[in-house]
Motif scaffolding. Structure first.
Motif, mmCIF file in Angstrom:
data_model
loop_
_atom_site.group_PDB
_atom_site.id
_atom_site.type_symbol
_atom_site.label_atom_id
_atom_site.label_comp_id
_atom_site.label_asym_id
_atom_site.label_seq_id
_atom_site.Cartn_x
_atom_site.Cartn_y
_atom_site.Cartn_z
ATOM 1 N N CYS A 27 0.852 -1.192 0.000
ATOM 2 C CA CYS A 27 0.000 0.000 0.000
ATOM 3 C C CYS A 27 0.891 1.247 0.000
ATOM 4 O O CYS A 27 1.858 1.322 0.753
ATOM 5 C CB CYS A 27 -0.898 -0.017 1.242
ATOM 6 N N ASN A 29 0.113 4.105 1.041
ATOM 7 C CA ASN A 29 -0.177 4.977 2.175
ATOM 8 C C ASN A 29 0.367 4.443 3.496
ATOM 9 O O ASN A 29 0.870 5.209 4.298
ATOM 10 C CB ASN A 29 -1.692 5.195 2.279
ATOM 11 N N CYS A 30 0.273 3.110 3.711
ATOM 12 C CA CYS A 30 0.697 2.581 5.005
ATOM 13 C C CYS A 30 1.719 1.445 4.899
ATOM 14 O O CYS A 30 2.317 1.067 5.898
ATOM 15 C CB CYS A 30 -0.513 2.111 5.804
ATOM 16 N N TYR A 32 1.075 -1.717 3.965
ATOM 17 C CA TYR A 32 0.481 -3.038 4.169
ATOM 18 C C TYR A 32 0.717 -3.902 2.935
ATOM 19 O O TYR A 32 0.586 -3.422 1.802
ATOM 20 C CB TYR A 32 -1.025 -2.866 4.416
ATOM 21 N N CYS A 43 -7.230 -0.749 0.673
ATOM 22 C CA CYS A 43 -6.323 -1.325 1.664
ATOM 23 C C CYS A 43 -7.108 -1.649 2.932
ATOM 24 O O CYS A 43 -7.789 -0.780 3.474
ATOM 25 C CB CYS A 43 -5.198 -0.335 1.977
ATOM 26 N N CYS A 46 -5.689 0.754 6.040
ATOM 27 C CA CYS A 46 -5.853 2.216 6.135
ATOM 28 C C CYS A 46 -6.974 2.762 5.250
ATOM 29 O O CYS A 46 -7.286 3.946 5.308
ATOM 30 C CB CYS A 46 -4.540 2.924 5.798
ATOM 31 N N ASN A 48 -6.955 3.117 2.013
ATOM 32 C CA ASN A 48 -6.437 3.737 0.790
ATOM 33 C C ASN A 48 -6.919 2.953 -0.432
ATOM 34 O O ASN A 48 -6.729 1.747 -0.513
ATOM 35 C CB ASN A 48 -4.894 3.732 0.872
HETATM 36 ZN ZN LIG Z 1 -2.834 1.054 3.524
#
Ligand SMILES: [Zn+2]
Length: 141
Positions: A27, A29-30, A32, A43, A46, A48
């Protein structure tokens, strides 16, 4: 009959909508690991929205962002004193040639500064995601 690029995007997304990601894709953004999740999804950690389809890769972690924007910062720092010298040289007595040259180099310096300004937060975020990925890979071993 011509097919618009939006139509091509839709067809490509449709081809991947029922497939799941086989490798390790993270991901954006985070960080994962999206392994075994659909190519176009959200995701679970988060929220996303991402599209991991080849040639799209929206919302996906990209290793390229982990590079520090050193060249943009260096170019800004190199151009700034040149701008100062050109404009200072054109002020007293007024010389429009130096002032215009100074303004031109100033635009270049500003372009690099804006690029660095936008890349720095992406760099720090990507670095923290890369750290998380490295930690999780260590735990798996
Ligand atoms: Zn994420």
């Amino acid at each position: 009959m011509a097919v618009s690029s939006n139509e091509l995007e839709r067809i490509a997304d449709d081809m991947y909508k029922d497939r799941v990601i086989r490798g390790s894709v993270y991901c954006g953004n985070c960080g994962y690991n999206l392994h075994s999740l659909p190519y176009i999804y959200t995701c679970p950690e988060c929220g996303n929205q991402y599209n991991a389809r080849p040639l799209k890769m929206d919302g996906i972690f990209v290793l390229h962002d982990t590079y520090f924007p050193a060249s943009d910062i260096a170019a800004t720092l190199l151009c700034a004193p040149i701008v100062y010298l050109l404009i200072a040289g054109g002020v007293n007595p007024t010389d429009y040639g130096w002032l215009i040259l100074g303004a031109g180099v100033g635009v270049v310096a500003l372009t690099f500064a804006v690029k660095a300004y936008h890349r720095l937060p992406r760099f720090f975020k990507a670095r923290s995601i890369a750290r998380r990925i490295a930690l999780e890979e260590q735990e798996e071993e």
